[in-house]
Design an enzyme around this catalytic site. Structure first.
Site, PDB file in Angstrom:
ATOM      1  CE  LYS A   1     -60.725   6.650  -4.474  1.00 51.77           C
ATOM      2  NZ  LYS A   1     -60.937   5.185  -4.273  1.00 51.77           N
TER       3      LYS A   1
ATOM      4  CE1 TYR B   1     -55.679   4.396  -2.636  1.00 52.69           C
ATOM      5  CE2 TYR B   1     -55.315   5.221  -4.852  1.00 52.69           C
ATOM      6  CZ  TYR B   1     -56.125   5.095  -3.736  1.00 52.69           C
ATOM      7  OH  TYR B   1     -57.372   5.680  -3.708  1.00 52.69           O
TER       8      TYR B   1
ATOM      9  CG  PHE C   1     -57.224  -3.948  -6.086  1.00 55.98           C
ATOM     10  CD1 PHE C   1     -56.883  -2.699  -5.592  1.00 55.98           C
ATOM     11  CD2 PHE C   1     -57.458  -4.977  -5.187  1.00 55.98           C
ATOM     12  CE1 PHE C   1     -56.763  -2.471  -4.232  1.00 55.98           C
ATOM     13  CE2 PHE C   1     -57.340  -4.756  -3.812  1.00 55.98           C
ATOM     14  CZ  PHE C   1     -56.997  -3.501  -3.336  1.00 55.98           C
TER      15      PHE C   1
ATOM     16  CG  ASN D   1     -64.175   3.558  -3.929  1.00 53.00           C
ATOM     17  OD1 ASN D   1     -63.425   4.336  -4.518  1.00 53.00           O
ATOM     18  ND2 ASN D   1     -63.758   2.779  -2.946  1.00 53.00           N
TER      19      ASN D   1
ATOM     20  CG  HIS E   1     -58.242   8.670  -0.569  1.00 49.08           C
ATOM     21  ND1 HIS E   1     -57.814   7.396  -0.264  1.00 49.08           N
ATOM     22  CD2 HIS E   1     -57.582   9.506   0.266  1.00 49.08           C
ATOM     23  CE1 HIS E   1     -56.909   7.468   0.709  1.00 49.08           C
ATOM     24  NE2 HIS E   1     -56.744   8.747   1.047  1.00 49.08           N
TER      25      HIS E   1
ATOM     26  CD  GLU F   1     -53.758   9.065   2.710  1.00 49.10           C
ATOM     27  OE1 GLU F   1     -53.810   7.831   2.670  1.00 49.10           O
ATOM     28  OE2 GLU F   1     -54.755   9.778   2.978  1.00 49.10           O
TER      29      GLU F   1
END
Ligand code: DAT
Ligand code: MG
Length: 154
Positions: free
Chosen positions: A13, A53, A61, A116, A119, A130
């Site tokens: 990310k 997402y 969020f 974080n 992914h 994906e």
């Protein structure tokens, strides 16, 4: 498809990129014995990230997540190998770094859930979706790893 041809979508990310962790993350998957079949460095569009997402679109969020994910370039990858989806998730750690054990990527390199750093697909089905969203079929490389017979028994 042979079991050891399972594929997963992994992305470093924007925070992982900015913090110089692409190499460390690639190293962990390489060292494990998984095979890199696609790699792309790009700043993804909001549209792509909304699709990526989409299952989280009703979560509070969601907007912040999409903004963070398109705030800088990401290193998007496809890794292949036996049980790579499940093992990849184990290597990542838990969604919240605070719950991630040392030795996992999130356990070793980050602190908060909203930063974080990586992914990883959560199922074979979502990996397929994906990979199709982030890569054209011709961007996946078919090749035989010279390490294959030293990683697998058959
Ligand atoms: P994962 O990335 O482990 O598959 P997820 O798919 O449930 O987790 O959520 C996608 C991302 O959304 C996650 O990596 C970080 C963010 N996220 C999840 N839960 C969150 C929360 N409670 N607060 C803020 N961000 C969250
Ligand atoms: Mg997820």
């Amino acid at each position: 498809m042979a079991a050891n041809c399972e594929q997963t979508f992994i992305a470093v990310k924007p925070d992982g990129v900015q913090r110089g962790l692409i190499g460390e993350i690639i190293k962990r998957f390489e060292q494990k014995g998984f095979r890199l079949v696609a790699l792309k460095f790009q700043q993804a569009s909001k549209d792509l990230l909304k699709k990526h997402y989409s299952d989280l679109k009703d979560r509070p969020f969601y907007n912040g997540l999409v903004e963070y994910m398109c705030s800088g370039p990401v290193a998007a990858m496809v890794w292949e190998g036996l049980n790579v989806v499940k093992t990849g998730r184990v290597m990542l750690g838990e969604t919240n770094p605070a719950d991630s054990k040392p030795g996992t990527i999130r356990g070793d390199f980050c602190i908060q859930v909203g930063r974080n750093i990586i992914h990883g697909s959560d199922s074979v089905e979502s990996a397929k979706k994906e990979i199709a969203l982030w890569f054209k079929p011709e961007e996946l490389c078919a090749y035989k790893s010279c390490a294959h017979t030293w990683v697998y028994e058959d």
